[in-house]
Design an enzyme around this catalytic site. Structure first.
Site, PDB file in Angstrom:
ATOM      1  N   GLY A 152     -26.121  24.580  89.751  1.00  0.00           N
ATOM      2  CA  GLY A 152     -25.497  25.785  90.287  1.00  0.00           C
ATOM      3  C   GLY A 152     -23.994  25.617  90.398  1.00  0.00           C
ATOM      4  O   GLY A 152     -23.466  24.502  90.340  1.00  0.00           O
ATOM      5  N   CYS A 153     -23.303  26.732  90.551  1.00  0.00           N
ATOM      6  CA  CYS A 153     -21.842  26.696  90.607  1.00  0.00           C
ATOM      7  C   CYS A 153     -21.346  26.024  91.887  1.00  0.00           C
ATOM      8  O   CYS A 153     -20.542  25.098  91.837  1.00  0.00           O
ATOM      9  CB  CYS A 153     -21.264  28.103  90.461  1.00  0.00           C
ATOM     10  SG  CYS A 153     -21.998  29.341  91.559  1.00  0.00           S
ATOM     11  N   TYR A 154     -21.827  26.496  93.035  1.00  0.00           N
ATOM     12  CA  TYR A 154     -21.435  25.842  94.291  1.00  0.00           C
ATOM     13  C   TYR A 154     -21.837  24.371  94.297  1.00  0.00           C
ATOM     14  O   TYR A 154     -21.031  23.514  94.694  1.00  0.00           O
ATOM     15  CB  TYR A 154     -22.090  26.542  95.480  1.00  0.00           C
ATOM     16  CG  TYR A 154     -21.466  27.851  95.907  1.00  0.00           C
ATOM     17  CD1 TYR A 154     -20.125  27.930  96.272  1.00  0.00           C
ATOM     18  CD2 TYR A 154     -22.225  29.006  96.009  1.00  0.00           C
ATOM     19  CE1 TYR A 154     -19.569  29.129  96.708  1.00  0.00           C
ATOM     20  CE2 TYR A 154     -21.685  30.206  96.449  1.00  0.00           C
ATOM     21  CZ  TYR A 154     -20.348  30.265  96.795  1.00  0.00           C
ATOM     22  OH  TYR A 154     -19.807  31.450  97.230  1.00  0.00           O
ATOM     23  N   THR A 156     -22.139  22.255  91.863  1.00  0.00           N
ATOM     24  CA  THR A 156     -21.255  21.449  91.009  1.00  0.00           C
ATOM     25  C   THR A 156     -19.978  21.062  91.757  1.00  0.00           C
ATOM     26  O   THR A 156     -19.603  19.891  91.823  1.00  0.00           O
ATOM     27  CB  THR A 156     -20.904  22.231  89.728  1.00  0.00           C
ATOM     28  OG1 THR A 156     -22.100  22.400  88.966  1.00  0.00           O
ATOM     29  CG2 THR A 156     -19.868  21.492  88.895  1.00  0.00           C
TER      30      THR A 156
END
Lengths: 347, 347, 347, 347
Positions: A152-154, A156
């Site tokens: 996921g973006c958060y 990472t």
């Protein structure tokens, strides 16, 4: 001719990650895009949907059904959570590598998935083989994998911010607070009150307090790295910008550090990782926009004996599409940086 | 090794066009950047000034004096108006090609320069050799030139919007109104009331009514294309965005057209021009952001018998840096698109 | 006690104009808000829907049916085009004044309405009594009216920009071009691709070329003022801001003017109009944000013998809600400025 | 006539707080603005400097010297840190009340001032009488004071977020983390790289890590409220918006709470405080923009046993100008809400 290059399919072309994958892959020197699918828009051109691609990528959109009968080497699934698993099950026996950008195979068990995603998992077998695709941490496993769960973006930005300290056994348990801020594209392409310009512009707010799904993803990875069960306080906020995640991570350490020793820990840990840049002051999200970099600034507060780490990524790239391409590079044996050398677009 | 590639100097690294030139040129496959200069910041690294380049372009900034003794093949001058001519005079006898991004050699005579720039020109001889570097119109002259005056940002979008009609002799004299809107980077990197966030954000206004220097640049080019003296009404406005120019051009035509015949004129004129994209509806500036494209939509209003043309460019690229690289490609005999295939960054 | 004050109903509380009406009216010293209606949200509090009103206006939302049986002195209809007329017909015989913020009664005939709104009008009788509510032009008619059609946002800024010249017979026919730019709230509160943050932010584009409904509204009013049939070229654009309209109006005049004579014409025309401010340089939309002002700067271009007029309003206020309150003040015999003295919010 | 109303001077008209003070005070029903001063712009009209005030506040700007000889009842000092103290010393024996919006008298001692502001204090006597002007906490002291130090913007949002828990003795020592985000106007009106549009727009970053002056201001107030020495981790960030501060405050508590008991603590504490609104979900900064409200949402995380409190203010109002007027109301014996009932401007 592209005939000898590995062929790629992008499943799901409507969303932001789909179009970013296409942007990266159509300029990647080692592969060729064979299929781009969209159930809603099949028959249209990709550039009808995304006019910025006019004259660049005018490929026709197909139904995902085409994949059933097609030889492709790698599939990128840019689908919503809970939808991806249907296709991964369906293509279980296809001889191709899959990189899944959804959250369906990021967690450790179907039970934990159900708790945080409020949905029964329909392909529990996938958990056995899925590898968590954080290239800075798990490159070896990714290289040998056929199913990579793209982080996921958060997660990472969060994981990279504190990984060196967790791996070093330096984090004091239950002191980790991750205050994260994301641009609006993290909310997806779908029109809603959340994405209405007037609710975002000149505004800023927290959301998902205590219940955001990325919390458990971060905790599981920190637990693996730290070799003990880790709980984090994770709070996402919505920024009035298109792209970018900035994480401000706070932690107490098990021993007193200083700015120099802290810097050395990060330097040693990220040496040889081409996309992590250690900064000498706090980065802004615009320093990495449009690129695959994660800029990190670890700061030791002498006054409070607490570490603060700032990390910045482009949520659509390092937080999604370019990380997926990075994983592909590893899976296909290419040099890590292949096709990923875009320079941040600033201003 | 880069030794056999043409060597490049970028004069003036502080501003937006300087950093955009560097971004494009450090990835250009056919040249090598030999010097980047900055009088204010010499001795620092380019990436100290522009941290987004950390690990990508860490070259040391030099004084422009270094050019006096250095062999370079092409110099890009990213300097303020009125400063550029000093250096062009100074390097008159150097055996290198110069692409000047200032306004110092865009106009036809020193006298007109003085009227609109309120400054005496100190190198009038340059006007004899300078070529106006609009590649879609003057590619042949550019190819043979040693001094190219890179067009202004507003003029690029304005000229391309109506060039097919002027060349076709179809514009009714003195009916041209160009209502243009630019992102803030057009105002430059210098801190001032004009560039203060709170004066720009959530704001929008016209400026330079009746006196903006780009007026005469547009008029001169239209006069050349239309083979008669042309006057235009040009009004620039300041948009609360970083990048982008949108031009809304209005004109009466010397004969009645319709949507189809208008479209054909544009299609024929721009055929084979790789960076002009004719759109089927009005483009937005975000459709071309970060790229070298000029998107154009010509519209015939049946009710008023007037043509309206919308054109959109990235002011820092097609309006400055990438157009300069395009000119370099022509001057050095490369394929036009070399190093310029960036895909627009949207969202 | 509010008992003796005129009572007000706001029909339609969901949209931006509904909430802005409420904001103005709940602080208006001479009236009391009796009803606020919303079919979708009836039963909720107004502040549930618009949390900024918490503790300020916690009134319960009702169905519009309540109006059938209620004595109210003034109704504000903040409803979509084509819906408003249903209610105006339904309440035809109620003894109350109606201010309609939709486009349903702004045009001169049902036939013209049908042409531009693509819908049959179901209450053609309303056209007989409806007054076009531009207070600077038609205050006398508004004072005696029971049905005021509140002008559109673009028409308000456009009409005020050139009214002095049309009334003075100074506009050369068919030379008027109105290049208009509006903030996103003009597109309404409904979530759609148009209002998605990522389509608006850092973007700018034209829309509705040649067909926007406000064209005819502007033309009709100019025709009345100019006492001849007037055609205008009107092009709206979408700004990446919440609020504000900036109009750049171009025209040729029937006689040569200069800056001084032009300024005098505007000064004489707007003397005594408390909400038109004649500026000495081009205004920005932020100069009027959150207020009822229309800032106007008329400019004479000596070089082209053309007049350019810049006008700026807040589209939700002077372009909608505060103009409606201004009309109410006239209809109820209050001083024009009552409740409308908000100072622009800048920055 | 205004003759009998208390007369006011605003010292420093150039900045954002100066113009916001003027906006509030020129509509305040109980006072009259006698002087507005600016050394840089004396002789100009206030509306020359701030054109949004044209026709509203056209008062002439004077030198601050005028105050030496003038009877005024209240002076608002909207001056930079380190400048304010000069004037307060100079006017020590004037018979007027002073509200200082700088940081010069907010801290407890000249020594602490010197440590955090890197400047010797030249009027240490002022510390004896200065009252910290947080109306929700110290109304009684403010009422009797002649010198009020108006709180900083970050401190206001931070202190109000956790005050109920500190006063209740419920905060576990050294667990407080305040992650704060501010709009750009917090950086002031001066043009600089920091305030350049292109460095702010589409960007987001942390600054002042570990050293921001507001840290000690927050710590001192928490120490007073909590009756023990408190240390906080405070990290400010810069938002790409004009106005607003959002604080995300984290703390461990000395005893386990739950959402209900937490809510009750806040409800009891803020009962009767007209400008604190307790919200049922996380507020955004746009919910309070243009108003004097502080919206607070306290959240108990059952999973981590940690309290998270979100608070939102308009940094120029509750964080500066309207809080100063609130203090004036207390000092002059007016009802708290007098002149402060502006409704948030949203969208």
């Amino acid at each position: 001719m592209h005939n000898n290059k590995p062929s790629i399919g992008i499943i799901g072309a409507t969303g932001f990650t789909g179009s970013e994958l296409a942007r990266l892959l159509c300029q990647h020197p080692e592969i060729t895009i064979k299929h781009i699918t969209s159930e809603t828009h099949k028959g249209k051109l990709f550039s009808d949907l995304h006019p910025q691609f006019m004259g660049i990528l005018d490929q026709e959109l197909e139904s995902a059904d085409v994949i059933d009968q097609s030889d492709v080497d790698v599939l990128f699934l840019a689908l919503p959570h809970g939808v991806s698993m249907d296709f991964i099950k369906r293509w279980e026996h296809k001889n191709c590598k899959i990189i899944d950008l959804s959250g369906d195979f990021r967690l450790s068990t179907p039970e934990i998935y159900k708790t945080w995603y409020q949905k029964d998992h329909i392909f529990t077998k996938g958990f056995e083989s899925a590898v968590y695709g954080q290239p800075e941490l798990f490159a070896d496993q990714i290289k040998g994998s056929s199913l990579v769960a793209n982080p996921g973006c958060y997660p990472t930005a969060s994981i990279l911010s504190l990984a060196p300290l967790f791996v070093g056994g330096l984090i004091e348990k239950d002191t980790v607070i991750i205050d994260a801020k994301s641009g609006l594209t993290g909310a997806g392409v779908k029109a809603s009150d959340t994405t209405h310009f007037s609710n975002v512009n000149e505004n800023f707010k927290a959301y998902g307090l205590g219940v955001h799904r990325h919390t458990v993803e971060i905790e599981e990875q920190f637990s693996i790295l730290g070799k003990q069960e880790i709980q984090v306080q994770f709070t996402p906020h919505l920024l009035p910008v298109d792209r970018g995640i900035l994480v401000t991570a706070y932690a107490k350490t098990t021993k007193k550090l200083d700015q120099e020793s802290l810097g050395k820990i990060y330097h040693d840990f990220y040496e040889g990782k081409p996309f992590v840049r250690l900064r000498k002051s706090a980065p802004g999200i615009k320093d990495v926009r449009g690129s695959h970099y994660c800029d990190i600034y670890p700061f030791w507060d002498e006054r409070t004996n607490r570490v603060i780490v700032i990390s910045a990524i482009d949520n659509l790239l390092k937080g999604a599409a370019s990380q997926a391409v990075h994983n592909m590079n590893l899976m296909l044996g290419y040099e890590e940086k292949t096709g990923l050398e875009q320079i941040p677009l600033r201003p």
